[in-house]
Write an enzyme that holds these catalytic residues in place. Sequence first.
Site, PDB file in Angstrom:
ATOM      1  N   ASP A 152       0.972  -1.218  -0.108  1.00  0.00           N
ATOM      2  CA  ASP A 152       0.158   0.104   0.029  1.00  0.00           C
ATOM      3  C   ASP A 152       1.043   1.344  -0.203  1.00  0.00           C
ATOM      4  O   ASP A 152       1.487   1.695   1.147  1.00  0.00           O
ATOM      5  CB  ASP A 152      -1.014  -0.054   1.355  1.00  0.00           C
ATOM      6  CG  ASP A 152      -1.783   1.323   1.432  1.00  0.00           C
ATOM      7  OD1 ASP A 152      -1.772   1.851   0.572  1.00  0.00           O
ATOM      8  OD2 ASP A 152      -2.363   1.190   2.274  1.00  0.00           O
ATOM      9  N   ASN A 154      -0.151   4.217  -0.562  1.00  0.00           N
ATOM     10  CA  ASN A 154      -0.814   5.269  -0.187  1.00  0.00           C
ATOM     11  C   ASN A 154      -0.606   6.575  -1.019  1.00  0.00           C
ATOM     12  O   ASN A 154      -0.828   7.783  -0.595  1.00  0.00           O
ATOM     13  CB  ASN A 154      -0.595   5.943   1.155  1.00  0.00           C
ATOM     14  CG  ASN A 154      -1.550   5.277   2.363  1.00  0.00           C
ATOM     15  OD1 ASN A 154      -2.573   5.454   2.085  1.00  0.00           O
ATOM     16  ND2 ASN A 154      -0.965   4.477   3.275  1.00  0.00           N
TER      17      ASN A 154
END
Length: 258
Positions: A152, A154
Amino acid sequence: MKRIISWNVNGIRAAEKKGFLDWIAASGADVVCIQETKARKEQLSPELLSPAWEGGTYFSYWASAQKAGYSGTAIYSRTEPDSVEIMNVPEYDDEGRVLVAKFGKLAVISAYFPNSQDAGARLDYKLGFCGAMKEFCDKLVAEGFDLVLCGDYNIAHKPIDLANPKSNEKNAGYLPEERDWMEFFTTNGYCDTFRKFCQEPGMYTWWSYRFKAREKNIGWRIDYQCVNNSFADKVLSSKILADVLGSDHCPVVVEIQD
């Protein structure tokens, strides 16, 4: 062929209650990279530490945050890696943000990039991590490793990677500085494997729990599996497993030639 899956489970113990063990048993994955475990190893069930698959049980490796119930990464592997390491940068290791498993000359990284937070409250920390990650990857490649950087990130890289780019330009995950780093990373030695195979819009890996966002496919693509450019030709496929439930993220998968 090696099948490598990455998934931000938003709490591994919560995921266990939502069918994680059945999912991993049926996943066909050689390696599974997990982010946002939100747990320490000693808090986990024996089944989570050694999930079953048809040929045996997975080995598991954990990097937990010092802060309880926060962050954390893990790697499951059908075969025992030659070594498993952390980033060796205390400010990121203290949050359990990186694990790397090495198999011969292949390094598989599970990374949970920081969230820059509202008004960019943690943007400097995030960009510091991004810079350290690029150095970490460059060093592995210089040592002769091919790598798959799973996780991830982000960051939604381009307008195609989120449903509402215009209204999110000042929001965490789509700040200009974050997009600039992603552009720098993917034009300086690394390939976003998903976009190598798919240029279609509407392909997301995270949806807010609010406003029936997943049902309406109002999402963001913030989970990636990037590889060093010299390894990109060995990637046979890269897909988003949007039908897999149990988290606000869905898994992503690459298949690579042995």
